[in-house]
Design an enzyme around this catalytic site. Structure first.
Site, PDB file in Angstrom:
ATOM      1  CG  ASP A   1      -5.520 -10.288 -29.717  1.00  0.00           C
ATOM      2  OD1 ASP A   1      -6.688  -9.870 -29.867  1.00  0.00           O
ATOM      3  OD2 ASP A   1      -5.116 -11.349 -30.226  1.00  0.00           O
ATOM      4  CG  ASP A   2      -0.930  -9.138 -26.714  1.00  0.00           C
ATOM      5  OD1 ASP A   2      -1.436 -10.226 -26.397  1.00  0.00           O
ATOM      6  OD2 ASP A   2      -0.041  -9.032 -27.584  1.00  0.00           O
TER       7      ASP A   2
ATOM      8  CG  HIS B   1      -0.475 -14.413 -25.174  1.00  0.00           C
ATOM      9  ND1 HIS B   1      -0.436 -13.173 -25.788  1.00  0.00           N
ATOM     10  CD2 HIS B   1       0.825 -14.775 -24.988  1.00  0.00           C
ATOM     11  CE1 HIS B   1       0.818 -12.801 -25.958  1.00  0.00           C
ATOM     12  NE2 HIS B   1       1.596 -13.752 -25.489  1.00  0.00           N
TER      13      HIS B   1
END
Length: 289
Positions: free
Chosen positions: A10-11, A133
């Site tokens: 993620d991210d 997110h």
């Protein structure tokens, strides 16, 4: 007895040091997929790097980080007076429980998510899937938005953030209480969001382990993977750096934290790679799902 697993970072796009760590963990470690934020100052740079590396990319939809992609008016509840999306996940999980708030917020969220997906297309990205997110796509009222929106952009795969309780026991106090991941899990459980028309892996792991996914915890998960199943593990690998890019101190702290270093070490662990090989667990991306 076939078992397949997606290791998603993620991210992507949150900070260049994080992006470098994700790409290295893809090249040398177990990461097989990543989800890219459309709302940060580093989105375009991260997209170029990921495309060049042939990293399978999904979209990390955001309501709580960066700046909105869609044009906002004075009545927008998605941005603060400086133009940042600084709401917490709790705001959306709480407000969207109530019909009166859903009527007001859902159109704003739908417009923003559509703008983020359109931006991805403009950047030349062919997304494999979407997640979000801080898992805000699991808040009540958001999944129907995505079931209508994603096919328009040629997408049909999504993360379903529902983690078995036995995984919470592996996360222990560090994951459940110290990182407040147990509260996130409870909020998702009570939101009761499940897609009816989208494809998901059979299992998801990583919510309870966010920020604490070390080698031992990951091996504990892998040892208990159900037979004949496809699972996803969400990762947050990175290289810690102090850089106050965002207005939220907690976001800057997570970028700078040693927790990202821990997850990077797990994602590049030779012991984990050997275990996957020995147990004949297939590493795939959402492309193969």
């Amino acid at each position: 007895m076939a078992r397949s697993i997606i290791f998603n970072a993620d991210d992507l796009g949150i900070h260049p040091t994080t992006d470098q760590a994700i790409l290295l963990a893809f090249k040398e470690g177990i990461i097989s997929s990543a989800t890219l934020l459309m709302t940060t100052p580093f989105t375009e740079q991260a997209a170029d790097l990921a495309i060049s590396a042939n990293l399978p990319i999904g979209i990390h939809l955001s309501l709580t980080l960066g700046k909105p992609v869609a044009a906002q008016n004075e009545n927008s509840e998605l941005q603060d007076n400086l133009g940042w999306m600084s709401r917490t996940p709790a705001f959306f999980f709480k407000k969207l429980l109530f019909l009166e708030h859903r009527k007001r917020l859902v159109p704003q969220i739908a417009a923003e998510f559509s703008a983020q997906l359109a931006k991805a297309a403009d950047l030349g990205i062919k997304p494999t899937h979407v997640d979000s997110h801080q898992h805000v796509h699991m808040a009540r009222g958001i999944m129907p938005i995505l079931e209508e929106l994603l096919p328009y952009y040629g997408l049909r795969k999504i993360r379903l953030t529902r983690e078995p309780l036995w995984s919470a026991r592996l996360a222990g106090k560090a994951g459940i209480w110290d990182r407040r991941n147990g509260i996130k899990g409870a909020a998702i459980y009570f939101s009761n969001s499940k897609p009816r028309s989208l494809v998901t892996p059979d299992h998801f792991f990583g919510l309870y382990h966010s920020g604490v996914l070390n080698e031992e915890r990951l091996l504990g998960i892998l040892q208990k993977l159900p037979a004949n199943s496809t699972s996803e593990v969400g990762f947050h690998p990175g290289k810690s750096i102090v850089d106050n890019v965002y207005p939220q101190p907690n976001v800057n702290a997570f970028i700078a934290s040693s927790e990202r270093e821990t997850e990077f070490a797990t994602a590049t662990s030779s012991r984990v790679k050997q275990f996957l090989k020995d147990q004949r667990i297939n590493t795939i991306s959402f492309r193969e799902l």
